[in-house]
Design a protein around this motif. Structure first.
Motif, mmCIF file in Angstrom:
data_model
loop_
_atom_site.group_PDB
_atom_site.id
_atom_site.type_symbol
_atom_site.label_atom_id
_atom_site.label_comp_id
_atom_site.label_asym_id
_atom_site.label_seq_id
_atom_site.Cartn_x
_atom_site.Cartn_y
_atom_site.Cartn_z
ATOM 1 N N UNK A 128 -68.884 -48.208 25.449
ATOM 2 C CA UNK A 128 -69.124 -48.816 26.758
ATOM 3 C C UNK A 128 -67.938 -49.636 27.263
ATOM 4 N N UNK A 129 -66.920 -49.807 26.431
ATOM 5 C CA UNK A 129 -65.779 -50.627 26.838
ATOM 6 C C UNK A 129 -64.795 -49.802 27.653
ATOM 7 N N UNK A 130 -64.256 -50.419 28.669
ATOM 8 C CA UNK A 130 -63.293 -49.741 29.536
ATOM 9 C C UNK A 130 -61.911 -50.340 29.405
ATOM 10 N N UNK A 131 -60.942 -49.631 29.928
ATOM 11 C CA UNK A 131 -59.549 -50.052 29.859
ATOM 12 C C UNK A 131 -59.337 -51.334 30.674
ATOM 13 N N UNK A 132 -58.555 -52.251 30.118
ATOM 14 C CA UNK A 132 -58.245 -53.501 30.817
ATOM 15 C C UNK A 132 -56.746 -53.790 30.788
ATOM 16 N N UNK A 133 -55.918 -52.738 30.724
ATOM 17 C CA UNK A 133 -54.465 -52.920 30.707
ATOM 18 C C UNK A 133 -53.974 -53.451 32.048
ATOM 19 N N UNK A 134 -52.871 -54.194 32.005
ATOM 20 C CA UNK A 134 -52.229 -54.678 33.224
ATOM 21 C C UNK A 134 -50.920 -53.959 33.485
ATOM 22 N N UNK A 135 -50.499 -53.090 32.541
ATOM 23 C CA UNK A 135 -49.243 -52.358 32.652
ATOM 24 C C UNK A 135 -49.547 -50.865 32.558
ATOM 25 N N UNK A 136 -48.826 -50.068 33.313
ATOM 26 C CA UNK A 136 -48.988 -48.612 33.276
ATOM 27 C C UNK A 136 -47.626 -47.946 33.121
ATOM 28 N N UNK A 137 -47.638 -46.779 32.503
ATOM 29 C CA UNK A 137 -46.473 -45.892 32.477
ATOM 30 C C UNK A 137 -46.825 -44.706 33.369
ATOM 31 N N UNK A 138 -46.051 -44.494 34.431
ATOM 32 C CA UNK A 138 -46.288 -43.366 35.323
ATOM 33 C C UNK A 138 -45.695 -42.109 34.717
ATOM 34 N N UNK A 158 -44.132 -51.149 24.461
ATOM 35 C CA UNK A 158 -45.110 -51.989 25.152
ATOM 36 C C UNK A 158 -46.112 -52.582 24.165
ATOM 37 N N UNK A 159 -46.529 -51.788 23.177
ATOM 38 C CA UNK A 159 -47.423 -52.326 22.152
ATOM 39 C C UNK A 159 -46.779 -53.497 21.428
ATOM 40 N N UNK A 160 -45.510 -53.360 21.064
ATOM 41 C CA UNK A 160 -44.829 -54.437 20.339
ATOM 42 C C UNK A 160 -44.552 -55.634 21.238
ATOM 43 N N UNK A 161 -44.435 -55.404 22.536
ATOM 44 C CA UNK A 161 -44.235 -56.514 23.469
ATOM 45 C C UNK A 161 -45.565 -57.187 23.821
ATOM 46 N N UNK A 162 -46.678 -56.678 23.256
ATOM 47 C CA UNK A 162 -48.030 -57.181 23.487
ATOM 48 C C UNK A 162 -48.471 -57.002 24.941
ATOM 49 N N UNK A 163 -47.969 -55.904 25.520
ATOM 50 C CA UNK A 163 -48.383 -55.458 26.845
ATOM 51 C C UNK A 163 -48.754 -53.976 26.753
ATOM 52 N N UNK A 164 -49.851 -53.616 26.090
ATOM 53 C CA UNK A 164 -50.206 -52.196 25.959
ATOM 54 C C UNK A 164 -50.322 -51.545 27.327
ATOM 55 N N UNK A 165 -49.880 -50.293 27.398
ATOM 56 C CA UNK A 165 -49.778 -49.617 28.691
ATOM 57 C C UNK A 165 -50.663 -48.385 28.761
ATOM 58 N N UNK A 179 -52.556 -47.518 41.337
ATOM 59 C CA UNK A 179 -51.777 -48.540 40.632
ATOM 60 C C UNK A 179 -52.133 -49.952 41.077
ATOM 61 N N UNK A 180 -53.137 -50.095 41.938
ATOM 62 C CA UNK A 180 -53.457 -51.408 42.493
ATOM 63 C C UNK A 180 -53.889 -52.398 41.410
ATOM 64 N N UNK A 181 -54.569 -51.923 40.367
ATOM 65 C CA UNK A 181 -55.072 -52.853 39.346
ATOM 66 C C UNK A 181 -54.008 -53.274 38.348
ATOM 67 N N UNK A 182 -52.857 -52.602 38.377
ATOM 68 C CA UNK A 182 -51.788 -52.937 37.434
ATOM 69 C C UNK A 182 -50.823 -53.940 38.052
ATOM 70 N N UNK A 183 -50.327 -54.838 37.214
ATOM 71 C CA UNK A 183 -49.327 -55.801 37.660
ATOM 72 C C UNK A 183 -47.918 -55.228 37.568
#
Length: 740
Positions: free
Chosen positions: A403-413, A442-449, A462-466
């Motif tokens: 039931x858990x959804x993605x909550x990333x703030x970074x994306x790789x296009x 990104x994983x090592x930078x603690x910003x999973x993408x 891309x609106x939800x990504x910072x």
């Protein structure tokens, strides 16, 4: 009149029977009857989260069982599955050079034929049909249904080729569809049969690159267009056309199989899946998985895998709205779970809908190949206990994880154009490797993408990504992709590009001070334990440049000083769920650890200080999910104990759980089904808007377990059905208890 009498036991009867062994007997004057044993097991449900055993190199059911041994061997097989906690078996039953799942071995068949002849000739014997026993595979399939285990077949042989009838499976399309029809027909009456994963490994051996062109003119035009794209970044439609021929090979084969399955079982809700497989240059997720129901996250390494392939496999291949289940070749564990558990938790933290293992639970030890004999001086056989414990955990918490959804703030296009003419470079494509390196950095930078493909892009994707990363984009971006990136940029999202990009292709975006080009120079990405140190080094070297620009834009969901402690956050309603996974490598020279074991199966036992942002630290309540305890973040820091279990999952809920509210009828007739509901509520009696794991058990007056189900409740209560059993032979039914 001598005609056989057929009848079916209705579900209304069998669902009201307690688990156990029953016997059907017939009493007819003048006839000899032998009772037929029937085993009623736990209720067969579709699991919300799979614990997988995947028969890739060898079949998982008892292939050596004979007429004389099958009953005992299959009972033992079913018991092992029950103990191991597996709920999905996937077996290569559509291509079996060494065994025939739907036929007996010759000696057993001869024995059965002779026995049937004797029974036919003896007027007081039982019916000859008693000698017509189902094959070991079909008996196993029946046992799976009685054990709550689902089953899927694999149709194609290992390393099959595309187009069909090439590679290591030379069956023609007609031969394949004949096999599919016959196998499906044989399994239609077995509830455990769930569907097919068409192929685990299939590759384009001959029609790569320009070789997939339909004409000489098209081939020439393609080669010229690719050369121009590499030189200048200009894009030509002929590249899409020729790449489309190649990518369509799998899609067309899958469509043929899908239509054949529908012909055999019209109206049946069987599931189709397929594997790319991972790293296959001639696959592309938005295309490859367009006409299947689920994604088989399969990859074959045959020994040591490329580091970090597990989490990347989920993010790259799992498709929106489709379940994806994984079964890594975690075959190098030393029996402590150092490799197995970290691989499975990395899959789960990125949203896999099932995790498990390829092959036997204890690799190198079974009948499928060379045997490793048990020896008290080695811990290898402890792997069975590791999987048993892991499957128990995922059985309990899997419904919540689903039931858990993605909550990333970074994306790789991911531009499909670059993937359309990517080329093999060592064991992966060059473009694939560069984007993979960005992902692990990104994983090592603690910003999973998250990975967002051009074909999935909508104007607001891309609106939800910072922040969004463009990596190794060397040709013109698809117009829709560029438009979505520019729109996001106008609303505050920063779009970065690394130094492997062509400047003209990414004009208008922000440069990064890093090039993701280290992994491509690695001497041996696969089959090399030392690669686990090297790849961690590549990611850690890139992480500061990422953190420098990402931290001010979007603070990480949590911070840990050690870059090999991986962080990933997921969400459900108003709650957030923080994974903390120990992926540390030994901090000693490889030669020292190799005196005892491999580095990849060795995790540093530690307690990690996890610093939280204020919003998480001040949540209504924080729970250590696996420990089932409420915890506090002293000074905004959690102490994650990663010594015995290499992962922790923290739930940040809007309110503390005060109690569980349960509704169910006060009484129910024996043999009748009833509906229950359950919700975790706060002190005010309001259902908590989250995903809270619950265990529901129905027990008899003497404590006998009748039914058990794991669910997750949120602002809407979890619901389900149970059946009150018929009275036992010992007496009255007695009181039933529903425990949540």
């Amino acid at each position: 009149d001598g005609a056989p009498l057929a009848f079916t036991l209705p579900a209304t009867l069998t669902t009201g029977l307690l688990p156990g062994t029953y016997r059907l007997t017939a009493e007819t004057a003048g006839f000899t009857a032998a009772a037929q044993a029937i085993v009623i097991g736990e209720r067969l449900r579709e699991p919300p989260f799979f614990t997988v055993d995947y028969g890739d190199y060898s079949l998982l059911y008892p292939t050596r069982a004979t007429f004389w041994t099958a009953a005992d061997e299959i009972a033992a097989h079913a018991r092992r599955l029950e103990l191991s906690g597996v709920n999905l078996l996937v077996d290569r039953i559509g291509s079996t050079p060494n065994a025939k799942p739907f036929a007996w071995d010759q000696l057993s068949q001869t024995t059965m034929t002779a026995l049937a002849a004797r029974l036919q000739a003896d007027p007081i014997a039982v019916a000859p049909a008693k000698a017509a026993i189902a094959t070991p595979f079909l008996q196993s399939l029946a046992a799976y249904g009685a054990s709550g285990v689902r089953h899927m077949g694999i149709l194609m042989a290992n390393d099959a080729g595309l187009p069909l009838a090439s590679g290591f499976d030379n069956r023609t399309p007609d031969q394949l569809t004949d096999t599919l029809k016959a196998a499906t027909q044989a399994m239609l009456t077995f509830p455990a049969f769930r569907g097919w994963s068409w192929s685990s490994n299939w590759w384009v051996f001959g029609a790569r690159g320009s070789a997939s062109a339909k004409t000489a003119e098209e081939k020439t035009a393609y080669e010229a267009a690719v050369a121009a794209a590499k030189e200048t970044g200009a894009w030509a439609p002929v590249i899409d056309t020729v790449a489309g021929h190649r990518l369509a090979l799998a899609v067309d084969a899958q469509d043929l199989f899908r239509r054949t399955l529908a012909e055999v079982a019209p109206g049946a809700a069987y599931t189709s899946a397929v594997a790319a497989p991972y790293r296959n240059v001639e696959s592309y997720p938005p295309t490859t998985f367009a006409n299947v129901d689920e994604v088989d996250l399969h990859i074959q390494w045959e020994q040591i895998a490329v580091p970090y392939n597990a989490p990347h496999n989920v993010d790259f291949y799992k498709r929106p709205g489709k379940r994806g289940w994984a079964h890594p070749e975690a075959w190098n564990d030393d029996g402590t779970g150092g490799q197995v558990l970290s691989e499975l938790f990395m899959l789960a933290m990125r949203g896999a809908d099932g995790v498990g293992v390829s092959g036997e639970l204890v690799p190198w030890a079974g009948i499928g190949g060379s045997r490793m004999y048990d020896d008290p001086r080695i811990g290898h056989f402890g792997i069975a206990s590791v999987h048993r414990a892991a499957n128990a955990l995922f059985r309990s918490y899997g419904p919540m994880l689903a039931k858990l959804g993605n909550d990333d703030r970074v994306a790789i296009a991911a531009s499909g154009r670059m993937y359309r003419f990517d080329e093999w470079h060592h064991v992966m494509g060059l473009h694939f490797t560069r984007q993979f390196e960005a992902y692990i950095s990104c994983l090592h930078a603690q910003h999973p993408a998250s990975i967002v493909f051009a074909e999935d892009v909508k104007p607001d994707s891309f609106a939800r990504f910072k922040a969004v990363l463009l990596v190794d984009e060397r040709v013109e971006l698809e117009p829709a992709l560029r438009a979505a990136l520019e729109a996001a940029q106008k609303t505050g999202t920063t779009v970065f590009y690394d130094q492997t990009c062509r400047a003209s292709a990414v004009q208008g975006f922000t440069p990064l001070e890093v090039a993701f080009d280290k992994a491509e120079k690695d001497p041996s990405e696969a089959g090399d334990d030392h690669a686990y140190w090297r790849f961690s080094g590549y990611a850690s070297a890139n992480a500061p440049a990422l953190a420098k620009v990402l931290d001010p834009i979007t603070p990480p969901a949590a911070s840990v000083d050690d870059p090999e402690i991986l962080i990933s956050q997921r969400a459900a309603e108003s709650a957030r769920y923080l994974w903390v996974v120990n992926h540390t490598m030994p901090r000693i020279a490889p030669g020292q650890i190799w005196r005892m074991t491999l580095g990849l199966t060795s995790r540093i036992p530690l307690v990690a200080a996890v610093a939280l942002p204020a919003a998480s630290a001040q949540a209504g309540a924080i729970y250590d999910v696996f420990a089932m305890q409420r915890v506090t973040a002293e000074s905004g820091v959690l102490q994650a104990d990663l010594r015995s279990l290499p992962a922790r999952l923290y739930a940040f809920l809007p309110a503390a759980i005060a109690q569980v509210a349960v509704t169910a009828p006060a009484s129910v007739a024996a043999g009748s089904a009833f509906t229950w509901s359950a919700a975790a509520v706060d002190a005010e009696g309001r259902a908590i808007a989250a995903a809270v794991p619950l265990r529901v058990r129905l027990t008899a007056a003497d404590g006998t377990l009748i039914d058990e189900e794991f669910v997750a409740a949120g602002s809407v209560a979890a619901t389900g059905t149970c059946t009150a059993p018929f009275a036992s032979a010992q007496g009255a039914q007695g009181a039933l208890t529903l425990q949540v």
